[in-house]
Design a protein around this motif. Structure first.
Motif, PDB file in Angstrom:
ATOM      1  N   GLN A  99       0.826  -1.206   0.000  1.00  0.00           N
ATOM      2  CA  GLN A  99       0.000   0.000   0.000  1.00  0.00           C
ATOM      3  C   GLN A  99       0.866   1.264   0.000  1.00  0.00           C
ATOM      4  N   MET A 100       2.030   1.203   0.600  1.00  0.00           N
ATOM      5  CA  MET A 100       2.924   2.364   0.627  1.00  0.00           C
ATOM      6  C   MET A 100       3.314   2.764  -0.791  1.00  0.00           C
ATOM      7  N   PHE A 101       3.582   1.791  -1.622  1.00  0.00           N
ATOM      8  CA  PHE A 101       4.007   2.082  -2.984  1.00  0.00           C
ATOM      9  C   PHE A 101       2.833   2.602  -3.807  1.00  0.00           C
ATOM     10  N   ASP A 102       1.645   2.052  -3.539  1.00  0.00           N
ATOM     11  CA  ASP A 102       0.445   2.503  -4.246  1.00  0.00           C
ATOM     12  C   ASP A 102       0.108   3.943  -3.882  1.00  0.00           C
ATOM     13  N   ILE A 103       0.170   4.260  -2.593  1.00  0.00           N
ATOM     14  CA  ILE A 103      -0.192   5.600  -2.119  1.00  0.00           C
ATOM     15  C   ILE A 103       0.849   6.638  -2.522  1.00  0.00           C
ATOM     16  N   SER A 104       2.117   6.267  -2.361  1.00  0.00           N
ATOM     17  CA  SER A 104       3.173   7.256  -2.587  1.00  0.00           C
ATOM     18  C   SER A 104       3.532   7.414  -4.053  1.00  0.00           C
ATOM     19  N   GLY A 105       3.332   6.360  -4.825  1.00  0.00           N
ATOM     20  CA  GLY A 105       3.761   6.419  -6.217  1.00  0.00           C
ATOM     21  C   GLY A 105       5.259   6.238  -6.373  1.00  0.00           C
ATOM     22  N   ILE A 106       5.959   6.022  -5.262  1.00  0.00           N
ATOM     23  CA  ILE A 106       7.406   5.818  -5.311  1.00  0.00           C
ATOM     24  C   ILE A 106       7.671   4.326  -5.492  1.00  0.00           C
ATOM     25  N   PRO A 107       8.512   3.943  -6.433  1.00  0.00           N
ATOM     26  CA  PRO A 107       8.760   2.518  -6.687  1.00  0.00           C
ATOM     27  C   PRO A 107       9.405   1.808  -5.493  1.00  0.00           C
ATOM     28  N   ARG A 108       9.130   0.526  -5.385  1.00  0.00           N
ATOM     29  CA  ARG A 108       9.642  -0.300  -4.275  1.00  0.00           C
ATOM     30  C   ARG A 108      11.166  -0.202  -4.152  1.00  0.00           C
ATOM     31  N   TYR A 109      11.872  -0.213  -5.282  1.00  0.00           N
ATOM     32  CA  TYR A 109      13.335  -0.217  -5.215  1.00  0.00           C
ATOM     33  C   TYR A 109      13.894   1.022  -4.518  1.00  0.00           C
ATOM     34  N   GLU A 110      13.153   2.137  -4.536  1.00  0.00           N
ATOM     35  CA  GLU A 110      13.636   3.341  -3.850  1.00  0.00           C
ATOM     36  C   GLU A 110      13.542   3.205  -2.336  1.00  0.00           C
ATOM     37  N   TYR A 111      12.688   2.301  -1.858  1.00  0.00           N
ATOM     38  CA  TYR A 111      12.558   2.085  -0.416  1.00  0.00           C
ATOM     39  C   TYR A 111      13.585   1.099   0.104  1.00  0.00           C
ATOM     40  N   LYS A 112      14.145   0.304  -0.774  1.00  0.00           N
ATOM     41  CA  LYS A 112      15.007  -0.799  -0.357  1.00  0.00           C
ATOM     42  C   LYS A 112      16.128  -0.356   0.582  1.00  0.00           C
ATOM     43  N   ASN A 113      16.771   0.733   0.279  1.00  0.00           N
ATOM     44  CA  ASN A 113      17.880   1.206   1.124  1.00  0.00           C
ATOM     45  C   ASN A 113      17.517   2.440   1.942  1.00  0.00           C
ATOM     46  N   SER A 114      16.233   2.749   2.013  1.00  0.00           N
ATOM     47  CA  SER A 114      15.797   3.900   2.791  1.00  0.00           C
ATOM     48  C   SER A 114      15.681   3.548   4.261  1.00  0.00           C
ATOM     49  N   THR A 115      15.680   4.572   5.081  1.00  0.00           N
ATOM     50  CA  THR A 115      15.405   4.390   6.504  1.00  0.00           C
ATOM     51  C   THR A 115      13.994   4.898   6.777  1.00  0.00           C
ATOM     52  N   PHE A 116      13.463   4.526   7.929  1.00  0.00           N
ATOM     53  CA  PHE A 116      12.121   4.973   8.278  1.00  0.00           C
ATOM     54  C   PHE A 116      12.052   6.501   8.305  1.00  0.00           C
ATOM     55  N   LEU A 117      13.066   7.136   8.877  1.00  0.00           N
ATOM     56  CA  LEU A 117      13.049   8.603   8.982  1.00  0.00           C
ATOM     57  C   LEU A 117      13.110   9.281   7.615  1.00  0.00           C
ATOM     58  N   GLU A 118      13.751   8.657   6.647  1.00  0.00           N
ATOM     59  CA  GLU A 118      13.832   9.247   5.310  1.00  0.00           C
ATOM     60  C   GLU A 118      12.467   9.320   4.632  1.00  0.00           C
ATOM     61  N   LEU A 119      11.529   8.479   5.074  1.00  0.00           N
ATOM     62  CA  LEU A 119      10.187   8.520   4.508  1.00  0.00           C
ATOM     63  C   LEU A 119       9.426   9.765   4.958  1.00  0.00           C
ATOM     64  N   LEU A 120       9.825  10.290   6.113  1.00  0.00           N
ATOM     65  CA  LEU A 120       9.081  11.375   6.746  1.00  0.00           C
ATOM     66  C   LEU A 120       9.480  12.748   6.230  1.00  0.00           C
ATOM     67  N   HIS A 121       8.550  13.668   6.343  1.00  0.00           N
ATOM     68  CA  HIS A 121       8.853  15.074   6.082  1.00  0.00           C
ATOM     69  C   HIS A 121       9.915  15.500   7.104  1.00  0.00           C
ATOM     70  N   PRO A 122      10.923  16.264   6.682  1.00  0.00           N
ATOM     71  CA  PRO A 122      12.003  16.647   7.605  1.00  0.00           C
ATOM     72  C   PRO A 122      11.517  17.289   8.913  1.00  0.00           C
ATOM     73  N   GLU A 123      10.434  18.048   8.860  1.00  0.00           N
ATOM     74  CA  GLU A 123       9.936  18.712  10.081  1.00  0.00           C
ATOM     75  C   GLU A 123       9.302  17.730  11.063  1.00  0.00           C
ATOM     76  N   ASP A 124       8.976  16.521  10.624  1.00  0.00           N
ATOM     77  CA  ASP A 124       8.334  15.529  11.504  1.00  0.00           C
ATOM     78  C   ASP A 124       9.321  14.519  12.086  1.00  0.00           C
ATOM     79  N   ARG A 125      10.545  14.537  11.648  1.00  0.00           N
ATOM     80  CA  ARG A 125      11.507  13.497  12.034  1.00  0.00           C
ATOM     81  C   ARG A 125      11.854  13.521  13.519  1.00  0.00           C
ATOM     82  N   ASN A 126      12.107  14.679  14.081  1.00  0.00           N
ATOM     83  CA  ASN A 126      12.460  14.757  15.507  1.00  0.00           C
ATOM     84  C   ASN A 126      11.320  14.258  16.386  1.00  0.00           C
TER      85      ASN A 126
END
Length: 186
Positions: A99-126
Motif C-alpha cells: 500500500q505504501m508504494f500505491d499511495i506514494s507512487g514511489i517505486p519499491r526499489y527506492e525504499y530498499k535502502n531507505s530508513t524509516f526517517l527518510e520517509l518522513l517530512h524533515p519537520e516531523d523526524r524529531n
C-alpha cells in the motif's frame, strides 16, 4: 526403483567420485518425511559401495509447511488492508506493505535502502524519533499521532500513526500502521 542408483551414477565424466546425492522422500511404511544422503565410497578392497544416511525430517517438514502457510495468510491479510504497515528496527525498514508504494507512487526499489526517517517530512523526524525512543524504553507515548510522508519531490500525504513494539525475527522491532488522512486534513 524409488531410490537413485548411486553406484552407477557415482562417477563424473573423468571417473572421479561425485559429491553426495541429497534428496527427500516420504516413507511408504510410516508416511514420514526423510532426508537421504547417498554417496559412493571406495571400500577397502577397491569396490565402489553405497553409503546412505537417512534423517527423519518429518516434524521440520510439517513446521516449515505450517510456517509457509502462515506467512501466506499474513501477506494476504496485509494486502487487503487499506492502511500501510511498516516494520522497522533502529530506523532500518524491515517490511513495507505494498500500500505504501500505491499511495506514494514511489517505486519499491527506492525504499530498499531507505530508513524509516527518510520517509518522513524533515519537520516531523524529531517528533517521531522522540516518540520511538520513549516507546522502546517503555515510557508512555501518544496512542496515535500525525506525520507527513513524502510521496514525491514536492508533495506529502498526512498519515495517522499507530505503533507498538513486536518481536520480529527474534528481536524487538516497531510495528507501525499508517492511515492516510490527507483528504480529511484538506
Amino acid at each position: 526403483s524409488l531410490f537413485p542408483d548411486v553406484i552407477t551414477e557415482s562417477k563424473d565424466e573423468n571417473g572421479n567420485i561425485k559429491p553426495p546425492l541429497v534428496y527427500e522422500i516420504i516413507s511408504t511404511e510410516n508416511n514420514r518425511w526423510y532426508q537421504c544422503t547417498d554417496k559412493a565410497i571406495r571400500w577397502h578392497d577397491g569396490r565402489l559401495v553405497k553409503m546412505g544416511i537417512s534423517l527423519d525430517i518429518h516434524e521440520w517438514k510439517l513446521t516449515s509447511e505450517a510456517l509457509r502457510a502462515s506467512e501466506e495468510k499474513f501477506k494476504t491479510l496485509i494486502s487487503q488492508l487499506p492502511d500501510v504497515v511498516i516494520v522497522h528496527r533502529n530506523n532500518k525498514l524491515l517490511f513495507v506493505s505494498d500500500q505504501m508504494f500505491d499511495i506514494s507512487g514511489i517505486p519499491r526499489y527506492e525504499y530498499k535502502n531507505s530508513t524509516f526517517l527518510e520517509l518522513l517530512h524533515p519537520e516531523d523526524r524529531n517528533k517521531v524519533m522522540d516518540i520511538s525512543k520513549k516507546r522502546l524504553s517503555g515510557e508512555p507515548v501518544p496512542e496515535k499521532y500525525d506525520v507527513r510522508i513524502k510521496c514525491s519531490e514536492h508533495e506529502c500525504n498526512t498519515f495517522e500513526v499507530r505503533g507498538t513494539i513486536i518481536d520480529f525475527e527474534g528481536e524487538k522491532a516497531t510495528l507501525t500502521v499508517l492511515t492516510n488522512i490527507t483528504e480529511n486534513k484538506r
